[in-house]
Structure formats: C-alpha cells, structure tokens
Design a protein around this motif. Structure first.
Motif, PDB file in Angstrom:
ATOM      1  N   ILE A 116      -9.643 -52.642 -13.676  1.00 11.96           N
ATOM      2  CA  ILE A 116      -9.551 -53.145 -15.053  1.00 11.96           C
ATOM      3  C   ILE A 116      -8.244 -52.732 -15.742  1.00 11.96           C
ATOM      4  O   ILE A 116      -7.605 -53.538 -16.417  1.00 11.96           O
ATOM      5  N   TYR A 117      -7.833 -51.454 -15.609  1.00 14.88           N
ATOM      6  CA  TYR A 117      -6.737 -50.924 -16.426  1.00 14.88           C
ATOM      7  C   TYR A 117      -5.410 -50.771 -15.681  1.00 14.88           C
ATOM      8  O   TYR A 117      -4.451 -50.256 -16.247  1.00 14.88           O
ATOM      9  N   GLN A 118      -5.323 -51.189 -14.462  1.00 21.46           N
ATOM     10  CA  GLN A 118      -4.121 -50.980 -13.655  1.00 21.46           C
ATOM     11  C   GLN A 118      -2.872 -51.583 -14.299  1.00 21.46           C
ATOM     12  O   GLN A 118      -1.822 -50.944 -14.349  1.00 21.46           O
ATOM     13  N   ASP A 119      -2.973 -52.787 -14.829  1.00 20.89           N
ATOM     14  CA  ASP A 119      -1.811 -53.437 -15.441  1.00 20.89           C
ATOM     15  C   ASP A 119      -1.491 -52.842 -16.813  1.00 20.89           C
ATOM     16  O   ASP A 119      -0.326 -52.746 -17.187  1.00 20.89           O
ATOM     17  N   ASN A 120      -2.514 -52.456 -17.568  1.00 20.79           N
ATOM     18  CA  ASN A 120      -2.321 -51.931 -18.913  1.00 20.79           C
ATOM     19  C   ASN A 120      -1.805 -50.495 -18.910  1.00 20.79           C
ATOM     20  O   ASN A 120      -0.997 -50.127 -19.759  1.00 20.79           O
ATOM     21  N   ASP A 121      -2.257 -49.692 -17.961  1.00 21.12           N
ATOM     22  CA  ASP A 121      -1.907 -48.265 -17.941  1.00 21.12           C
ATOM     23  C   ASP A 121      -1.655 -47.811 -16.499  1.00 21.12           C
ATOM     24  O   ASP A 121      -2.485 -47.143 -15.895  1.00 21.12           O
ATOM     25  N   PRO A 122      -0.489 -48.172 -15.943  1.00 22.88           N
ATOM     26  CA  PRO A 122      -0.227 -47.806 -14.543  1.00 22.88           C
ATOM     27  C   PRO A 122      -0.038 -46.307 -14.312  1.00 22.88           C
ATOM     28  O   PRO A 122      -0.199 -45.828 -13.197  1.00 22.88           O
ATOM     29  N   VAL A 123       0.272 -45.561 -15.357  1.00 25.61           N
ATOM     30  CA  VAL A 123       0.454 -44.119 -15.195  1.00 25.61           C
ATOM     31  C   VAL A 123      -0.888 -43.436 -14.919  1.00 25.61           C
ATOM     32  O   VAL A 123      -0.976 -42.547 -14.083  1.00 25.61           O
ATOM     33  N   HIS A 124      -1.944 -43.844 -15.599  1.00 24.51           N
ATOM     34  CA  HIS A 124      -3.247 -43.208 -15.434  1.00 24.51           C
ATOM     35  C   HIS A 124      -4.165 -43.961 -14.486  1.00 24.51           C
ATOM     36  O   HIS A 124      -5.086 -43.378 -13.909  1.00 24.51           O
ATOM     37  N   PHE A 125      -3.980 -45.273 -14.349  1.00 24.14           N
ATOM     38  CA  PHE A 125      -4.893 -46.073 -13.540  1.00 24.14           C
ATOM     39  C   PHE A 125      -4.157 -46.958 -12.531  1.00 24.14           C
ATOM     40  O   PHE A 125      -4.687 -47.965 -12.096  1.00 24.14           O
ATOM     41  N   GLY A 126      -2.949 -46.575 -12.141  1.00 27.12           N
ATOM     42  CA  GLY A 126      -2.155 -47.385 -11.225  1.00 27.12           C
ATOM     43  C   GLY A 126      -2.652 -47.370  -9.794  1.00 27.12           C
ATOM     44  O   GLY A 126      -2.384 -48.285  -9.022  1.00 27.12           O
ATOM     45  N   SER A 127      -3.380 -46.351  -9.395  1.00 28.03           N
ATOM     46  CA  SER A 127      -3.937 -46.270  -8.038  1.00 28.03           C
ATOM     47  C   SER A 127      -5.267 -45.532  -8.123  1.00 28.03           C
ATOM     48  O   SER A 127      -5.617 -44.959  -9.157  1.00 28.03           O
ATOM     49  N   LEU A 128      -5.991 -45.550  -7.023  1.00 31.05           N
ATOM     50  CA  LEU A 128      -7.320 -44.937  -7.007  1.00 31.05           C
ATOM     51  C   LEU A 128      -7.255 -43.433  -7.279  1.00 31.05           C
ATOM     52  O   LEU A 128      -8.055 -42.901  -8.046  1.00 31.05           O
ATOM     53  N   ASP A 129      -6.294 -42.747  -6.669  1.00 36.44           N
ATOM     54  CA  ASP A 129      -6.201 -41.297  -6.887  1.00 36.44           C
ATOM     55  C   ASP A 129      -5.826 -40.973  -8.327  1.00 36.44           C
ATOM     56  O   ASP A 129      -6.349 -40.023  -8.910  1.00 36.44           O
ATOM     57  N   LEU A 130      -4.942 -41.748  -8.942  1.00 37.33           N
ATOM     58  CA  LEU A 130      -4.596 -41.533 -10.354  1.00 37.33           C
ATOM     59  C   LEU A 130      -5.799 -41.814 -11.250  1.00 37.33           C
ATOM     60  O   LEU A 130      -6.015 -41.105 -12.240  1.00 37.33           O
ATOM     61  N   SER A 131      -6.570 -42.829 -10.911  1.00 38.98           N
ATOM     62  CA  SER A 131      -7.765 -43.146 -11.700  1.00 38.98           C
ATOM     63  C   SER A 131      -8.780 -42.012 -11.629  1.00 38.98           C
ATOM     64  O   SER A 131      -9.369 -41.636 -12.648  1.00 38.98           O
ATOM     65  N   ILE A 158      -6.099 -48.530 -25.671  1.00 37.74           N
ATOM     66  CA  ILE A 158      -6.414 -49.313 -26.879  1.00 37.74           C
ATOM     67  C   ILE A 158      -5.203 -50.158 -27.284  1.00 37.74           C
ATOM     68  O   ILE A 158      -5.311 -51.353 -27.538  1.00 37.74           O
ATOM     69  N   TYR A 159      -4.026 -49.533 -27.350  1.00 35.63           N
ATOM     70  CA  TYR A 159      -2.842 -50.205 -27.877  1.00 35.63           C
ATOM     71  C   TYR A 159      -1.955 -50.817 -26.799  1.00 35.63           C
ATOM     72  O   TYR A 159      -1.008 -51.524 -27.121  1.00 35.63           O
ATOM     73  N   GLY A 160      -2.223 -50.533 -25.549  1.00 36.57           N
ATOM     74  CA  GLY A 160      -1.390 -51.061 -24.461  1.00 36.57           C
ATOM     75  C   GLY A 160      -0.309 -50.080 -24.085  1.00 36.57           C
ATOM     76  O   GLY A 160       0.408 -49.562 -24.945  1.00 36.57           O
ATOM     77  N   GLY A 161      -0.201 -49.793 -22.803  1.00 37.18           N
ATOM     78  CA  GLY A 161       0.706 -48.758 -22.325  1.00 37.18           C
ATOM     79  C   GLY A 161       2.159 -49.080 -22.517  1.00 37.18           C
ATOM     80  O   GLY A 161       2.938 -48.251 -22.979  1.00 37.18           O
ATOM     81  N   GLY A 162       2.591 -50.300 -22.181  1.00 38.85           N
ATOM     82  CA  GLY A 162       4.003 -50.624 -22.245  1.00 38.85           C
ATOM     83  C   GLY A 162       4.545 -50.625 -23.665  1.00 38.85           C
ATOM     84  O   GLY A 162       5.679 -50.263 -23.894  1.00 38.85           O
ATOM     85  N   GLU A 163       3.730 -51.009 -24.604  1.00 34.19           N
ATOM     86  CA  GLU A 163       4.200 -51.136 -25.990  1.00 34.19           C
ATOM     87  C   GLU A 163       4.078 -49.839 -26.770  1.00 34.19           C
ATOM     88  O   GLU A 163       4.866 -49.553 -27.640  1.00 34.19           O
ATOM     89  N   PHE A 164       3.026 -49.041 -26.483  1.00 30.59           N
ATOM     90  CA  PHE A 164       2.738 -47.911 -27.337  1.00 30.59           C
ATOM     91  C   PHE A 164       3.352 -46.602 -26.842  1.00 30.59           C
ATOM     92  O   PHE A 164       3.932 -45.859 -27.623  1.00 30.59           O
ATOM     93  N   PHE A 165       3.235 -46.316 -25.550  1.00 27.86           N
ATOM     94  CA  PHE A 165       3.670 -45.014 -25.073  1.00 27.86           C
ATOM     95  C   PHE A 165       4.850 -45.029 -24.115  1.00 27.86           C
ATOM     96  O   PHE A 165       5.604 -44.098 -24.078  1.00 27.86           O
TER      97      PHE A 165
END
Length: 194
Positions: free
Chosen positions: A149-164, A185-192
């Motif tokens: 679900i969140y891989q595209d929105n937050d690749p730092v925290h949910f980019g792969s199974l181990d990070l998730s 909530i706000y989208g990774g690329g735009e907010f952080f």
C-alpha cells in the motif's frame, strides 16, 4: 544467624564489591582488599557446597559407622546443580566479573519464593515463545500489506519488506512513530523528503 541469611548477605556483598571494582579511579589498595574479600566469599560458597554435598549422605545401618554420600540425592535438586556450577565457574573464570555476578543468582537458590517465581518463568517460556512467533507472523503479514500500500508514498519506511517490518516495529514500540504517520498522511515526497 542461619546459613541462608549469611549466604544472602555474602551474595549482596559480592555484588557490591563487583560494582565498586568497576570504578577506574579506585586505588590499588582498595582494589586488592575487595578482590581478597571476593576470593574469601568464593571459598565460603565452596565450603557451603561441599558441606551440603556431604550432608546429603546417609549412614549405612548394616555397617555401623560407615557413611555413604548420596550423590544422586544431591544432584536431583536443580538448585544444587546450579550452586555447584556457579562455584566451579567462579574458580575457573575468577577474573571475569560476569561470573562473579552469577553468584548473586544464588539468592534464588536460598529463597523459596524466588524459586517458585523462576520456575514459573521457565514454565511460561514455552508460551512466551508461542506469543513471539504469533507476533512475528502478524508483523510479516502487515509488513507485506504495508509494503504493497505505502511503497510509492513512503519508500524510506515501506520501500521493501524489511523496511516495512522495521517501521512496524518502530510504530509498535512508539519510537518516533509520528514521522511515519505524518509522511503517510501528507505524502513523503512533498512533506518530508527533498
């Protein structure tokens, strides 16, 4: 004083001496004195184990005056085995403070209430393992869902199974979980992320 009370006091003295010996500013004379005290206490515990071992024997009724040590009776009690192990390790690895601190665990063998608690923890260990296995399974399932679900929105925290899985553990332990929440909530690329 009873023998268990003296043993308990000596255990506490050993623990305090081990703690004081960690001080690098301790002068050599105090250090030498504390090491001698610890060495004397180790020999006290050795003598105590030998007396308990010999005390587990019995007189032979048929041959009056003959004394037979009941090895099996002594070693049927797990606390006696533990005491012997702690004393033996204390003599073999006398320079290691960790082994000295094992003597503090002899307090458990003296106190019946603590023995009941330790036995309960050991018996409950099977259930703790089952709970940990269930939690690992749940973390895995939700990590797969989170990655999907969140891989595209937050690749730092949910980019792969181990990070998730790491992010889920971080959120479960409440360690800086708000970053994960706001990014998603706000989208990774735009907010952080720059």
């Amino acid at each position: 004083y009873s023998l268990p009370a003296v043993t308990s006091i000596l255990n506490v003295v050993t623990a305090i001496a081990s703690g004081v010996l960690t001080d690098e500013g301790l002068d050599e004379s105090s250090k030498s004195t504390l090491e001698r005290v610890e060495y004397g206490i180790l020999w006290w515990f050795t003598a105590e184990a030998i007396v308990e071992f010999l005390g587990s024997g019995e007189y032979d009724i048929d041959n009056v005056g003959e004394y037979r040590v009941a090895y099996r009776e002594y070693f049927k009690d797990n606390w006696n085995i533990f005491d012997c192990l702690v004393v033996a390790l204390g003599h073999i690895f006398a320079s290691f403070r960790v082994v000295r601190l094992l003597r503090l665990l002899k307090l458990v063998s003296v106190n019946k209430n603590m023995q009941v608690l330790v036995a309960g923890l050991v018996e409950g260990g099977r259930f703790i393992l089952a709970i940990c296995t269930l939690l690992a399974l749940l973390f895995y399932v939700f990590a797969v869902i989170g990655t999907d679900i969140y891989q595209d929105n937050d690749p730092v925290h949910f980019g792969s199974l181990d990070l998730s899985m790491m992010s889920l553990f971080r959120a479960a332990t409440l360690e800086d979980w708000t970053d994960i929440m706001y990014i998603n909530i706000y989208g990774g690329g735009e907010f952080f992320y720059p």
